[in-house]
Design a protein around this motif. Sequence first.
Motif: not given
Length: 252
Positions: A71, A166, A170
């Motif tokens: 991430a 990812y 976030k």
Amino acid sequence: MRIENSFIPVQGVGDATERRLWENGITHWDEFDGSVVGDTLADRIERFIDEGRTHLERGNISPFASQLPAASRWRLYENVREQTCFLDIETTGLDATCNDVTTVSLHQGGETTTFVNGRDLTSDRLAAELSDASLLVTFNGARFDVPFLETCYDLEVGVPHLDLMYACKKVGLDGGLKSIERDLGIERDMPDISGRDAVRLWHEYERGDDAALETLVTYNRADTKNMQPLLETVTDRLHEEVFEAACAEQSQ
């Protein structure tokens, strides 16, 4: 945000420690002076910075990609923006052991290249295209596109990989690529075509419909090209939320 603003690749530095460094004015490798953290960790950070500068001078971001959480790999993009390759594939199903890759599109340096199964889609062609890239960007490619290509074409994709899914999560962007594009106002040609349609179009092409292949290629290319504005939007948001917000604490 650039790699040189990052400290979390160092063993023992997590989000909280990195943020504490930033809040104390250590926002770049050049500003690290051994303060804020203990001696052992300071030594690790100094070694990381020395080795990191050498890697960047050589244009090698692989060590950072392997040390950053999935991430957080969005931090790699600014350093290698011009050498970033966006990739998307279409297939006849979800299982690489019994389904086929139909088309592969790669977008790099403002140009998009598409390979078609049975025409020019080969392991050598893919390897040649990827050899020019410093960073590979996909959407859900860590679980799907990359292992599918590696299985079907006996290919080892060693390019540092940023899975955009990812990074999107976030900043609270969930769902598939097209739904996220709609949320952000990113437009595309043929917005109503789905992955299921892509399978149908390939089978229609196999039955002799060349127009179906043209539609499939257009769809695949749109998936690939649209990842670039999406990545830039997401990295801008993360830069503000992760880095600038911490730096702002320094002046308060």
